[in-house]
Scaffold this motif. Structure first.
Motif, short mmCIF file in Angstrom:
data_model
loop_
_atom_site.label_atom_id
_atom_site.label_comp_id
_atom_site.label_asym_id
_atom_site.label_seq_id
_atom_site.Cartn_x
_atom_site.Cartn_y
_atom_site.Cartn_z
N PRO A 179 16.98 -7.14 36.40
CA PRO A 179 17.21 -6.23 35.26
C PRO A 179 18.55 -5.50 35.34
CG PRO A 179 15.00 -5.92 36.14
CD PRO A 179 15.71 -6.85 37.08
N ASP A 180 19.06 -5.33 36.57
CA ASP A 180 20.29 -4.54 36.75
C ASP A 180 21.51 -5.38 37.10
OD1 ASP A 180 18.72 -2.14 36.41
OD2 ASP A 180 17.95 -2.51 38.44
N ASP A 181 21.45 -6.68 36.84
CA ASP A 181 22.57 -7.55 37.25
C ASP A 181 23.70 -7.60 36.22
OD1 ASP A 181 21.57 -9.13 35.24
OD2 ASP A 181 20.88 -10.76 36.54
N GLY A 182 23.51 -6.90 35.09
CA GLY A 182 24.57 -6.90 34.07
C GLY A 182 24.62 -8.19 33.27
N ASN A 183 23.78 -9.14 33.62
CA ASN A 183 23.76 -10.44 32.93
C ASN A 183 22.47 -10.64 32.15
OD1 ASN A 183 24.55 -13.12 32.26
ND2 ASN A 183 23.24 -13.88 33.92
N MET A 184 21.36 -10.25 32.75
CA MET A 184 20.07 -10.49 32.09
C MET A 184 20.00 -9.81 30.73
SD MET A 184 16.18 -9.80 33.37
CE MET A 184 14.84 -10.20 32.25
N ASN A 233 26.93 -19.17 26.33
CA ASN A 233 27.46 -19.29 24.97
C ASN A 233 26.45 -18.81 23.93
OD1 ASN A 233 29.92 -20.39 25.76
ND2 ASN A 233 29.10 -22.46 25.78
N VAL A 234 25.17 -19.10 24.16
CA VAL A 234 24.14 -18.68 23.20
C VAL A 234 24.18 -17.16 23.00
CG1 VAL A 234 22.36 -18.70 25.03
CG2 VAL A 234 21.67 -18.77 22.65
N SER A 235 24.40 -16.43 24.07
CA SER A 235 24.47 -14.97 23.98
C SER A 235 25.70 -14.52 23.19
CB SER A 235 24.50 -14.37 25.39
OG SER A 235 24.68 -12.98 25.34
N ARG A 236 26.82 -15.17 23.45
CA ARG A 236 28.05 -14.84 22.71
C ARG A 236 27.89 -15.14 21.22
NH1 ARG A 236 31.00 -18.12 26.40
NH2 ARG A 236 30.98 -17.00 28.35
N ILE A 277 12.78 -12.85 23.64
CA ILE A 277 13.20 -14.01 24.41
C ILE A 277 14.22 -13.51 25.45
CG2 ILE A 277 12.84 -15.53 22.43
CD1 ILE A 277 15.98 -15.78 22.37
N GLN A 278 14.59 -14.37 26.37
CA GLN A 278 15.47 -13.94 27.46
C GLN A 278 16.59 -14.94 27.64
OE1 GLN A 278 15.88 -15.53 30.57
NE2 GLN A 278 17.14 -13.92 31.47
N THR A 279 17.79 -14.42 27.93
CA THR A 279 18.90 -15.30 28.28
C THR A 279 19.87 -14.56 29.21
OG1 THR A 279 20.48 -16.91 27.40
CG2 THR A 279 20.39 -14.77 26.28
N GLY A 280 21.01 -15.17 29.45
CA GLY A 280 22.05 -14.54 30.25
C GLY A 280 23.26 -14.24 29.37
N LYS A 281 23.84 -13.07 29.56
CA LYS A 281 24.98 -12.68 28.72
C LYS A 281 26.19 -13.58 28.91
CE LYS A 281 23.58 -7.86 28.27
NZ LYS A 281 23.76 -6.47 28.67
N VAL A 282 26.24 -14.28 30.04
CA VAL A 282 27.38 -15.17 30.27
C VAL A 282 27.28 -16.46 29.46
CG1 VAL A 282 27.79 -14.33 32.63
CG2 VAL A 282 26.30 -16.31 32.27
N ASN A 327 16.43 -2.05 26.87
CA ASN A 327 15.28 -1.39 27.49
C ASN A 327 14.91 -2.09 28.81
OD1 ASN A 327 12.78 -0.41 28.24
ND2 ASN A 327 11.97 -0.40 26.15
N ARG A 328 15.11 -1.36 29.91
CA ARG A 328 14.88 -1.95 31.24
C ARG A 328 13.42 -2.36 31.43
NH1 ARG A 328 13.73 -1.11 36.50
NH2 ARG A 328 15.20 -1.99 38.02
N ASP A 329 12.50 -1.60 30.82
CA ASP A 329 11.06 -1.91 30.97
C ASP A 329 10.74 -3.30 30.42
OD1 ASP A 329 10.79 0.59 32.03
OD2 ASP A 329 9.94 1.50 30.24
N VAL A 330 11.41 -3.67 29.34
CA VAL A 330 11.15 -5.00 28.77
C VAL A 330 11.64 -6.08 29.73
CG1 VAL A 330 11.45 -6.50 26.77
CG2 VAL A 330 11.48 -4.03 26.46
N LYS A 331 12.82 -5.86 30.31
CA LYS A 331 13.36 -6.84 31.26
C LYS A 331 12.42 -7.01 32.45
CE LYS A 331 18.10 -5.90 29.87
NZ LYS A 331 19.49 -5.63 30.23
N VAL A 332 11.90 -5.89 32.96
CA VAL A 332 10.96 -5.95 34.08
C VAL A 332 9.72 -6.72 33.67
CG1 VAL A 332 9.44 -4.54 35.54
CG2 VAL A 332 11.82 -3.84 35.18
#
Ligand SMILES: Cc1cc2nc3c(=O)[nH]c(=O)nc-3n(C[C@H](O)[C@H](O)[C@H](O)COP(=O)(O)O)c2cc1C
Length: 133
Positions: A104-109, A51-54, A44-49, A84-89
């Protein structure tokens, strides 16, 4: 079909699901829609910023619920971060609408995969069926 494929296909059918996490002794739940089967794992995908990620960083235990046409699926699992960057791509390729918000390189994804998963398919008419992956 493998158990994990059955679970993934159900998530593909429903398109949306609810993801519950834990914050201290308080359950938290929200709608999610991202899913990707990659290298034998469901991501699944989210953003590190968010709350769910925290919450998942502090406690990876999660439960997912999806429903369609009188059948529902609950997945109890751990959600494990994967850099793994390939998964993000691959996630962005599968869900191009995310491209406006994530890179993939935004530090958040963030992508996370289901680990030690117990998934139960239920309906009003049939006995529940539990699979693990
Ligand atoms: C249908 C639907 C699908 C969504 N899918 C996702 C998703 O896959 N990943 C995500 O990070 N947010 C997704 N969201 C947004 C989250 O629900 C929202 O950011 C939520 O507030 C995150 O939970 P939190 O506030 O506890 O961090 C979706 C929202 C909707 C309505």
């Amino acid at each position: 079909m493998e158990n994990i494929e059955r679970v993934y296909n159900f998530l593909e059918e429903t398109k949306e699901y609810y993801l519950a996490t834990i914050e201290g002794d308080q359950p938290r739940v929200r709608p999610f829609g991202t899913a990707l089967l990659y290298d034998g794992r469901i991501y699944i995908q989210t953003g590190k910023v968010k709350n769910v990620s925290r919450q998942l960083a502090a406690n990876p235990k999660a439960e997912i619920c999806a429903y369609k046409d009188g059948r529902w699926l609950r997945i109890a699992c751990k959600l494990v971060n994967d850099e793994n960057r390939d998964v993000k791509v691959a996630m962005l390729e599968k869900m191009p609408s995310l491209k406006g918000m994530y890179d993939p390189d935004d530090g958040n994804m963030q992508v996370l995969y289901m680990k030690d998963a117990t998934a139960t398919f239920s309906s009003f008419t049939e006995a529940p069926e539990t699979v693990t992956f």
